[in-house]
Design an enzyme around this catalytic site. Sequence first.
Site, mmCIF file in Angstrom:
data_model
loop_
_atom_site.group_PDB
_atom_site.id
_atom_site.type_symbol
_atom_site.label_atom_id
_atom_site.label_comp_id
_atom_site.label_asym_id
_atom_site.label_seq_id
_atom_site.Cartn_x
_atom_site.Cartn_y
_atom_site.Cartn_z
ATOM 1 C CB CYS A 381 -0.973 -0.051 1.169
ATOM 2 S SG CYS A 381 -2.451 0.901 0.853
ATOM 3 C CG HIS A 507 -3.401 -3.732 3.337
ATOM 4 N ND1 HIS A 507 -2.409 -3.217 4.128
ATOM 5 C CD2 HIS A 507 -4.064 -2.666 2.813
ATOM 6 C CE1 HIS A 507 -2.462 -1.892 4.102
ATOM 7 N NE2 HIS A 507 -3.461 -1.536 3.310
ATOM 8 C CD GLU A 509 -0.994 -6.308 5.414
ATOM 9 O OE1 GLU A 509 -0.702 -6.560 4.225
ATOM 10 O OE2 GLU A 509 -1.219 -5.148 5.823
HETATM 11 N N1 GLN Z 1 -2.000 6.651 2.707
HETATM 12 C C1 GLN Z 1 -2.112 5.873 1.529
HETATM 13 C C2 GLN Z 1 -3.484 5.961 0.905
HETATM 14 O O1 GLN Z 1 -4.421 6.399 1.517
HETATM 15 C C3 GLN Z 1 -1.779 4.427 1.799
HETATM 16 C C4 GLN Z 1 -2.773 3.740 2.659
HETATM 17 C C5 GLN Z 1 -2.267 2.448 3.247
HETATM 18 O O2 GLN Z 1 -1.059 2.204 3.249
HETATM 19 N N2 GLN Z 1 -3.158 1.632 3.801
HETATM 20 O O3 GLN Z 1 -3.647 5.596 -0.244
#
Ligand code: GLN
Length: 539
Positions: A381, A507, A509
């Site tokens: 992300c 994600h 994970e």
């Molecule tokens: N801050 C970034 C976004 O909003 C990444 C979000 C995250 O890593 N969950 O896209």
Amino acid sequence: MSKHIFITGGVVSSLGKGLTTASLGMLLERRGLSVRLQKLDPYLNIDPGTMSPYQHGEVYVLDDGTETDLDLGHYERFTDAPLSRNCSWTSGRIYRNVLRRERRGKYLGKTVQIVHHITDEIKRAIRSLSGPEVDIVLTEVGGTVGDIEGLPFFEAIRQFALEVGRSNCLFIHLTLLPYLKTSFELKTKPTQHSVAQLRQIGISPDILVCRTEQSMSESEKEKISLFCNVPRQNVIEEKDAGTSVYEIPLYLYEQGLDRRVVEHFKFTEKNIRVEPDFADWMGTLNSLRNPEKEVGIALIGKYAKHKDAYKSVYEALSHAGIVNRAAVRVLGISSDSFQPGQLEGIDGIIIPGGFGERGIEGKIAAITAARLKKIPFLGICLGMQCAVVEFARNVLGWRDANSTEFDLKTTHPVISLLKTQENVSDKGGTMRLGAFPTRLLPGSCISACYKTETISERHRHRYEFNNAFRESLAAVGLRIGGISPDGALVEAIEIPDHPWFVGVQYHPEFLSQPNRPHPLFRDFIAAAIARKACTVPDR
Ligand code: GLN
């Protein structure tokens, strides 16, 4: 009709109610019972999505996009029970439902009260998981008995047992036995007090699970049984987990916890297994206990010293270690103060998700090191977004390339706000959340990893790879490995001219289990092991 188990906690918080609930769920599932798990959290936030990781640890995301407590991650890692928004309730959500109904005039002029309007809503939340196909619903009540905000939940579960019949419910109370080093003894008084507090509100626990750092003696068990009015065989010891939390189910099985539950509900051996089926779990534990090698991974994030903020990432790394027969040593490095010298002895770099500008430059510096020194890299992300920024700055030479999350004026906004987020002002529950499909591009590293064309992974973000820069970045060697099925969103990037460099917008994970490691983590750790083997042949 489903049976119900309520798990409450006493004496102190952070006793590991979530792990105990998940472990019991697993034992029952492995006896052939169908289980569901849920968590009731007494705080007033609608969900933990807006809370700081310092307060709350990681925000765990479900397929349906619900942002939940990290205990739900334990539920998914230990059991196969499906989770949905019905598995995570807070006082905030309960009150919101009641107050919305009040505004619609649904209470027909009545005074709206905690008992019974709020308690009815809590009971509805509990009932939402029961059904003909479910043998047992395990409901964990967050917080500690005696907390003011927890009272409606305790009242609701008391009423619930009265309504469905005491024999269809089981109350498990998790408590702490502090060990006094000066007198070499475990103290039972705090447990007695917390059980007394439970009984004052009308709940008599059936089983006490005693968290302790020392083994309990027979006389201590008898004393607790007598003073707390719980049969001796229902006083269960739960000693601190040694090497890994994945040992806990086995430990609780040895202490007879699942047997006591099965006896309480009078399940007969006709409809369940005599013993839980542990075969594959034992194999997993064996690999965990006997690693053949070790590998060092740097996890670089804003909350690096606060492991709970990246709970699922740590767990997924350990699962990848199990399948690769390696002990994964994770070095948490604060992105604020990152120095390349900290990568000494490191064979893989992971940058997890995150929000806000603090520490961004440290993450980018770590990615430069990963790229140039050919250290295996997994960006998740925000970690993937930083990898795109790094590539734009240092390969294309666009010095001010950035995400518009951090610099609205950049001339190269390689990461920018999702179109769907443009008019969103509320912060809670409004990100791009939950499971979405991704199409993997043939020939990519990531498709070799998943060995399939389409995957489904969970998301939690507002920003995204800016399509205006796709071509320029691809022209200098940034490969797009996965896109949304309509082609609109870049979901994965990689650098082909590198042993293993992958960034994903989602994600992974959240989908890793100890006996079913996530393919990306598995291959990332395998790449780190390979690097270690060839860089330091004599280690
Ligand atoms: N801050 C970034 C976004 O909003 C990444 C979000 C995250 O890593 N969950 O896209």
